[in-house]
Design a protein around this motif. Structure first.
Motif, PDB file in Angstrom:
ATOM      1  N   ILE A   1      -6.510  -1.737 -14.327  1.00 48.77           N
ATOM      2  CA  ILE A   1      -5.905  -1.365 -13.041  1.00 48.77           C
ATOM      3  C   ILE A   1      -4.612  -2.156 -12.907  1.00 48.77           C
ATOM      4  O   ILE A   1      -4.586  -3.371 -13.157  1.00 48.77           O
ATOM      5  CB  ILE A   1      -6.843  -1.678 -11.843  1.00 48.77           C
ATOM      6  CG1 ILE A   1      -8.217  -1.016 -12.028  1.00 48.77           C
ATOM      7  CG2 ILE A   1      -6.212  -1.202 -10.539  1.00 48.77           C
ATOM      8  CD1 ILE A   1      -9.220  -1.345 -10.914  1.00 48.77           C
TER       9      ILE A   1
ATOM     10  N   PHE B   1      -3.512   0.604  -8.646  1.00 48.59           N
ATOM     11  CA  PHE B   1      -4.127  -0.121  -7.533  1.00 48.59           C
ATOM     12  C   PHE B   1      -4.013   0.711  -6.260  1.00 48.59           C
ATOM     13  O   PHE B   1      -2.912   1.177  -5.921  1.00 48.59           O
ATOM     14  CB  PHE B   1      -3.376  -1.436  -7.257  1.00 48.59           C
ATOM     15  CG  PHE B   1      -3.948  -2.613  -7.969  1.00 48.59           C
ATOM     16  CD1 PHE B   1      -5.243  -3.047  -7.703  1.00 48.59           C
ATOM     17  CD2 PHE B   1      -3.181  -3.300  -8.897  1.00 48.59           C
ATOM     18  CE1 PHE B   1      -5.768  -4.149  -8.366  1.00 48.59           C
ATOM     19  CE2 PHE B   1      -3.695  -4.389  -9.569  1.00 48.59           C
ATOM     20  CZ  PHE B   1      -4.990  -4.815  -9.307  1.00 48.59           C
TER      21      PHE B   1
ATOM     22  N   ILE C   1      -2.066  -4.740  -1.907  1.00 42.21           N
ATOM     23  CA  ILE C   1      -3.233  -4.141  -2.561  1.00 42.21           C
ATOM     24  C   ILE C   1      -4.358  -4.027  -1.545  1.00 42.21           C
ATOM     25  O   ILE C   1      -4.630  -4.972  -0.784  1.00 42.21           O
ATOM     26  CB  ILE C   1      -3.663  -5.018  -3.760  1.00 42.21           C
ATOM     27  CG1 ILE C   1      -2.612  -4.902  -4.875  1.00 42.21           C
ATOM     28  CG2 ILE C   1      -5.042  -4.630  -4.260  1.00 42.21           C
ATOM     29  CD1 ILE C   1      -2.794  -5.883  -6.015  1.00 42.21           C
TER      30      ILE C   1
ATOM     31  N   THR D   1     -10.007  -1.098  -3.790  1.00 39.62           N
ATOM     32  CA  THR D   1     -10.046  -1.524  -5.198  1.00 39.62           C
ATOM     33  C   THR D   1     -11.491  -1.736  -5.646  1.00 39.62           C
ATOM     34  O   THR D   1     -11.866  -1.363  -6.764  1.00 39.62           O
ATOM     35  CB  THR D   1      -9.218  -2.816  -5.406  1.00 39.62           C
ATOM     36  OG1 THR D   1      -7.885  -2.568  -4.969  1.00 39.62           O
ATOM     37  CG2 THR D   1      -9.191  -3.247  -6.864  1.00 39.62           C
TER      38      THR D   1
ATOM     39  N   ILE E   1      -7.524  -6.357 -14.922  1.00 39.57           N
ATOM     40  CA  ILE E   1      -6.553  -5.876 -13.942  1.00 39.57           C
ATOM     41  C   ILE E   1      -5.269  -6.681 -14.143  1.00 39.57           C
ATOM     42  O   ILE E   1      -5.311  -7.816 -14.638  1.00 39.57           O
ATOM     43  CB  ILE E   1      -7.065  -6.013 -12.482  1.00 39.57           C
ATOM     44  CG1 ILE E   1      -7.303  -7.476 -12.111  1.00 39.57           C
ATOM     45  CG2 ILE E   1      -8.350  -5.210 -12.282  1.00 39.57           C
ATOM     46  CD1 ILE E   1      -7.573  -7.682 -10.624  1.00 39.57           C
TER      47      ILE E   1
ATOM     48  N   LEU F   1      -9.856 -10.803  -5.869  1.00 42.43           N
ATOM     49  CA  LEU F   1     -10.010  -9.943  -7.044  1.00 42.43           C
ATOM     50  C   LEU F   1     -10.559 -10.716  -8.235  1.00 42.43           C
ATOM     51  O   LEU F   1     -11.238 -10.147  -9.093  1.00 42.43           O
ATOM     52  CB  LEU F   1      -8.678  -9.251  -7.371  1.00 42.43           C
ATOM     53  CG  LEU F   1      -8.248  -8.253  -6.274  1.00 42.43           C
ATOM     54  CD1 LEU F   1      -6.878  -7.658  -6.576  1.00 42.43           C
ATOM     55  CD2 LEU F   1      -9.269  -7.131  -6.085  1.00 42.43           C
TER      56      LEU F   1
END
Ligand SMILES: Cc1ncc(COP(=O)(O)O)c(C=O)c1O
Length: 420
Positions: A112, A140, A149, A154, A172, A188
């Motif tokens: 991603i 994203f 983001i 996500t 990612i 993330l």
């Protein structure tokens, strides 16, 4: 042209360009200038040499002094970027990304990353390194403004990919080329730990802010790897690096570094390395002030352009937290014409896609300009000069007046005076 004329032609063009660019407002967000001290160690005998392998463990002889320098520079880089290991043998940010993406993914894996209009770099996308390495690339999800983001969306995307029988999410890529705000590295990275993917943070644009302790600290916040150029907000020689976090074990780092050498390098342009050391020393002493002033200048320029009647992007978020300002110049004739018009006045910027843009329709003439203040900050400019710069943009693009003489005058204030 005979040989004498040809020699003169080359020498003259080099000088003409340097003279011209030193009297321009250089506001390409990916450039910077180096100090006279750094320049003095840049061209040396190392320019002619090879040093394959690691310091004190080379494949060729003749490297005993270079080994001491590269070791010193790696130690300093580790300390500066909170890294377990730093590899400085990458000759550019793109080459660093080729090495890093190939470390973390295999052909057919999903990744991603950000699309170009949402700020992603070519190397994060199909036409660049990620595509060349045959990854499946998913964009994203972002919030409506396009500059942030969307973490919840996500999470759903990650779940969808991981439910597929045909692929797995291996990594990612965070970090952008149009990069106004810090990204959710911590959230993330936590997701990466749960869902078994790695986090690469591409700090090419913001390395100087990271080194100055501003913007964000990708490795401390949880990224596994950080790739970068060494010549944008970080005012070093042109080149690249990869920093490895202490989440990785020694065996992983040894294995990953094989993708640097022999993977993507043989000779690593040795003359860069002492110059990189000087830049790291300059950041140690001045990095905090430089990074803070850069962000203050970007905010002042954004505010100034807004007051002069421009549509500055991301107003609801305070315009910017980085060295960049994004402006929608649709009303002034779009990016291509505006960037050319500014160049006639010695103001150097680039046209840029903006998040709301359809890249397929507008790639050659996008609606935006991307403006960087990192070089002007390096040259000693502060908020008051940013206000003057905003007025010059208005005169050039709205009043259609050539302001070259004013720019040349303003550039007389420029000085690169950090000492270490
Ligand atoms: C986010 C990002 N990554 C990588 C690169 C490539 O860096 P280099 O020009 O050093 O190859 C760029 C270039 O501007 C960039 O914006």
């Amino acid at each position: 042209m005979d040989a004498e004329e040809a020699k003169k032609f080359i020498i003259d063009k080099v000088k003409q360009s340097a003279d011209w660019r030193s009297s321009c407002l250089n506001m390409i967000a990916s450039e910077n200038v180096t100090s006279p001290l750094l320049d003095s160690v840049y061209v040396s005998d190392f320019y002619h040499r090879y040093a394959e392998g690691d310091p004190f463990s080379r494949y060729y002889q003749g490297t005993k002094y270079f080994d001491e320098i590269e070791k010193f520079v790696k130690d300093l880089a580790r300390e500066t970027f909170n890294a377990k290991e730093v590899d400085v043998r990458l000759i550019s940010g793109t080459v660093a990304n080729i090495a890093a993406i190939s470390m973390l993914s295999k052909p057919g894996d999903s990744i991603i990353s950000s699309t170009i209009p949402n700020g992603g770099h070519l190397s994060h996308n199909m036409m660049g390194a990620a595509g060349l390495l045959q990854n499946r690339i998913n964009p994203f999800p972002t919030t409506e403004d396009g500059y942030h983001i969307d973490v919840d969306e996500t999470k759903k995307l990650v779940k969808n990919i991981n439910e597929s029988a045909f692929t797995r999410l291996s990594m990612i890529i965070l970090g952008c080329s149009l990069f106004l705000f810090p990204q959710p590295v911590k959230e993330l990275s936590e997701l990466g730990a749960q869902e078994d993917f790695k986090v690469l943070y591409d700090a090419a644009h913001v390395l100087g802010l990271v080194a100055g302790g501003e913007f964000q600290q990708p490795l401390k916040e949880g990224a596994d790897l950080m790739t970068s150029s060494t010549h944008k907000t970080f005012f070093g020689p042109q080149g690249g690096l990869i920093a490895f976090s202490d989440k990785l074990n020694d065996e992983e780092i040894v294995m990953f570094r094989k993708n640097v050498f022999p993977g993507v390098s043989s000779n690593h342009h040795l003359h860069r390395i002492p110059a990189l050391g000087i830049a790291l020393l300059e950041f140690k002493k001045h990095g905090k002030d430089y990074a803070k002033q850069t962000i203050r200048n970007a905010k002042a320029l954004a505010q100034g352009l807004n007051e002069q009647g421009f549509d500055v992007e991301a107003e609801d978020f305070g315009f910017t937290e980085s060295h960049q300002v994004a402006v929608d110049v649709t009303k002034q004739g779009r990016g291509k014409a505006c960037a050319k018009k500014l160049e006639e006045s010695n103001i150097i910027v680039n046209k840029n896609s903006l998040p709301k843009e359809n890249l397929n329709e507008n790639s050659d003439n996008p609606s935006g300009l991307r403006i960087g203040v990192q070089e002007l900050t390096r040259r000693g400019f502060k908020e008051s000069e940013m206000k003057e710069v905003a007025v010059l943009f208005k005169k050039a693009l709205i009043d259609k007046i050539n302001v070259k003489n004013d720019v040349v005058d303003l550039m007389k204030k420029s000085k690169i005076d950090f000492t270490i």
